[in-house]
Design a protein around this motif. Structure first.
Motif, PDB file in Angstrom:
ATOM      1  N   GLU A  19       0.850  -1.203   0.000  1.00  0.00           N
ATOM      2  CA  GLU A  19       0.000   0.000   0.000  1.00  0.00           C
ATOM      3  C   GLU A  19       0.876   1.240   0.000  1.00  0.00           C
ATOM      4  O   GLU A  19       0.613   2.208  -0.724  1.00  0.00           O
ATOM      5  CB  GLU A  19      -0.907   0.004   1.237  1.00  0.00           C
ATOM      6  N   PRO A  23       1.715   4.017  -4.916  1.00  0.00           N
ATOM      7  CA  PRO A  23       1.772   5.210  -5.784  1.00  0.00           C
ATOM      8  C   PRO A  23       2.939   5.176  -6.759  1.00  0.00           C
ATOM      9  O   PRO A  23       2.837   5.711  -7.867  1.00  0.00           O
ATOM     10  CB  PRO A  23       1.918   6.361  -4.774  1.00  0.00           C
ATOM     11  N   VAL A 118      -3.399  14.932  -4.226  1.00  0.00           N
ATOM     12  CA  VAL A 118      -4.011  14.148  -3.152  1.00  0.00           C
ATOM     13  C   VAL A 118      -4.035  14.908  -1.828  1.00  0.00           C
ATOM     14  O   VAL A 118      -5.034  14.891  -1.107  1.00  0.00           O
ATOM     15  CB  VAL A 118      -3.242  12.811  -2.972  1.00  0.00           C
ATOM     16  N   ILE A 336       1.664  10.588   1.478  1.00  0.00           N
ATOM     17  CA  ILE A 336       0.429  10.080   0.868  1.00  0.00           C
ATOM     18  C   ILE A 336      -0.210   9.037   1.775  1.00  0.00           C
ATOM     19  O   ILE A 336      -1.431   9.035   1.989  1.00  0.00           O
ATOM     20  CB  ILE A 336       0.734   9.499  -0.528  1.00  0.00           C
ATOM     21  N   TYR A 337       0.607   8.132   2.315  1.00  0.00           N
ATOM     22  CA  TYR A 337       0.095   7.073   3.193  1.00  0.00           C
ATOM     23  C   TYR A 337      -0.559   7.663   4.442  1.00  0.00           C
ATOM     24  O   TYR A 337      -1.678   7.253   4.819  1.00  0.00           O
ATOM     25  CB  TYR A 337       1.235   6.141   3.587  1.00  0.00           C
ATOM     26  N   CYS A 338       0.083   8.612   5.097  1.00  0.00           N
ATOM     27  CA  CYS A 338      -0.466   9.202   6.328  1.00  0.00           C
ATOM     28  C   CYS A 338      -1.751   9.974   6.044  1.00  0.00           C
ATOM     29  O   CYS A 338      -2.694   9.947   6.850  1.00  0.00           O
ATOM     30  CB  CYS A 338       0.564  10.120   6.989  1.00  0.00           C
ATOM     31  N   HIS A 339      -1.816  10.632   4.894  1.00  0.00           N
ATOM     32  CA  HIS A 339      -3.054  11.348   4.556  1.00  0.00           C
ATOM     33  C   HIS A 339      -4.183  10.371   4.255  1.00  0.00           C
ATOM     34  O   HIS A 339      -5.312  10.536   4.752  1.00  0.00           O
ATOM     35  CB  HIS A 339      -2.826  12.256   3.352  1.00  0.00           C
ATOM     36  N   ASN A 340      -3.901   9.346   3.446  1.00  0.00           N
ATOM     37  CA  ASN A 340      -4.945   8.403   3.060  1.00  0.00           C
ATOM     38  C   ASN A 340      -5.511   7.629   4.252  1.00  0.00           C
ATOM     39  O   ASN A 340      -6.700   7.317   4.298  1.00  0.00           O
ATOM     40  CB  ASN A 340      -4.409   7.410   2.030  1.00  0.00           C
ATOM     41  N   ASN A 341      -4.657   7.310   5.220  1.00  0.00           N
ATOM     42  CA  ASN A 341      -5.078   6.466   6.336  1.00  0.00           C
ATOM     43  C   ASN A 341      -5.486   7.238   7.589  1.00  0.00           C
ATOM     44  O   ASN A 341      -6.303   6.743   8.376  1.00  0.00           O
ATOM     45  CB  ASN A 341      -3.956   5.485   6.692  1.00  0.00           C
ATOM     46  N   LYS A 343      -5.533  11.105   7.598  1.00  0.00           N
ATOM     47  CA  LYS A 343      -5.791  12.525   7.327  1.00  0.00           C
ATOM     48  C   LYS A 343      -4.840  13.405   8.125  1.00  0.00           C
ATOM     49  O   LYS A 343      -5.220  14.465   8.637  1.00  0.00           O
ATOM     50  CB  LYS A 343      -7.256  12.903   7.635  1.00  0.00           C
TER      51      LYS A 343
END
Length: 387
Positions: A19, A23, A118, A336-341, A343
């Motif tokens: 995951e 990207p 994103v 990206i990972y911290c935002h997607n999971n 916010k």
């Protein structure tokens, strides 16, 4: 009896790592091909090289030898990160020192553009903001290219940091003596506002940037000569004590040809003087913009401390650039990972959680007698393979 990985287990990916990596996976189809520069075939393709470097930064390794040992002995690193036949020390360091810059720059540029779509825009009302600064990298005496001073070797990274999205945007590398000011033109695009410290004060550049449509908020020296063209009204009770349209410098020597707006304000009894071409903002907004410059310092400190970016794998300028680009890519993936999971912005708390989650998934897959292993599916695959 030592544990061995079943070839069918290799097909069961560690979901959290993939995951994080996904990207980049979406960009691979358009990456320039990585080719061997000799007669021997590549022992490590670009995807394997990038995964190894991301793993290096994510796990806070402190040397290339440390990483190589994990690639050889750790089940997860050996099956998910390293090439199928393993990687020799000589081949690994040859790859780092001689290959991959073009591909890494391509990935970094594309990933940075994707991340801006994103991640939320924090200061949209203030425009496109880029903090610009340089950071020294301690080198060893054998790194002859990293010129600094007698008895000391240093390299210097010149970075643009996107303040709206809190991510790096552009990177350049020089020896420690490399002047930082010429890189503003390379980092800053028309319409963006560069935010810089006093070292970047250059009156010719102030004229050039205005001609090119590149905005700036740059702190200047307090004793800089100024010729006032027009003063602007001040807000009562504000920290701002000066707001005027001026020409900076000494006439016939180094005076600006184009007028700039000069803001003076106090913070904790300390005077700040900031030059800008932004006339659409209040003086208080300009003071707030300059304060945002410190975000790049916070990034440099966090990046060095928690991703071990400046623990050198290679001694060549090429190898150091490879390592820095991989460190920036790792940070973009974490953002990206911290935002997607969650916010949230990147934090060491979330990075530690990510490491633990990846390790737990690898342990369940590789060591648990049951875990998530699908015995029926394995038996079916095994029978199919025999036939």
């Amino acid at each position: 009896m030592p544990y061995t990985i079943d070839p069918f287990c290799k097909q069961q990916k560690i979901p959290t790592f993939h995951e994080l990596f996904s990207p980049v996976q979406n960009i691979f189809h358009s990456v320039p091909p990585l080719e061997s520069k000799g007669n021997r075939p590549l022992q490590m393709n670009f995807e394997q090289q990038l995964k190894a470097l991301i793993y290096y930064h994510l796990e806070e390794h402190s040397s290339g030898r440390d990483l190589l040992q994990e690639l050889q002995e750790d089940d997860f690193a050996r099956t998910e990160i390293a090439p199928p036949d393993g990687i020799k020390k000589s081949s690994f360091f040859e790859a780092i020192n001689h290959r991959g810059i073009e591909q890494l720059l391509f990935i970094f540029t594309k990933l940075q553009a994707d991340a801006t779509k994103v991640l939320p825009k924090e200061y949209e009302h203030l425009g496109e903001l880029v903090s610009i600064d340089g950071s020294f990298i301690d080198a060893v005496l054998s790194m002859h290219w990293a010129d600094y001073r007698k008895g000391a070797k240093k390299a210097k990274a010149h970075l643009g940091f996107n303040l709206n999205h809190s991510i790096p945007s552009k990177i350049y590398l020089t020896d420690g003596k490399g002047d930082e000011r010429p890189f503003v033109n390379k980092i800053l695009s028309p319409g963006q506002t560069g935010i810089m410290d006093r070292y970047y004060q250059c009156h010719k550049d102030f004229d050039l940037w205005q001609t090119e449509g590149k905005h700036f908020v740059c702190r200047i020296k307090e004793n800089t000569n100024k010729s006032v063209i027009k003063t602007n009204p001040l807000k009562p009770g504000s920290i701002v004590f000066y707001d005027a349209l001026v020409l900076l410098g000494t006439p016939q020597v180094n005076q600006t040809e184009k007028p700039v707006r000069l803001i003076g304000y106090w913070i904790d009894a300390k005077e700040y003087w900031v030059a800008t071409d932004r006339h659409d903002l209040t003086a208080e907004d300009i003071a707030s913009l300059y304060k945002l410059r410190w975000n790049i310092e916070i990034f440099f400190g966090w990046w060095k401390r928690h991703l071990k970016v400046y623990h050198l794998i290679a001694r060549s300028q090429h190898g150091l650039m490879v390592q820095i680009l991989a460190g920036l890519i790792t940070y973009l993936l974490l953002a990206i990972y911290c935002h997607n999971n969650f916010k949230e912005k990147v934090s060491i708390k979330r990075v530690r959680e990510l490491r633990i989650k990846i390790n737990n998934e690898a342990r369940n897959l590789n060591f648990s007698p049951f875990g998530n292993y699908n015995f029926k599916e394995h038996a079916k695959n095994y029978d199919h393979a025999k036939t």
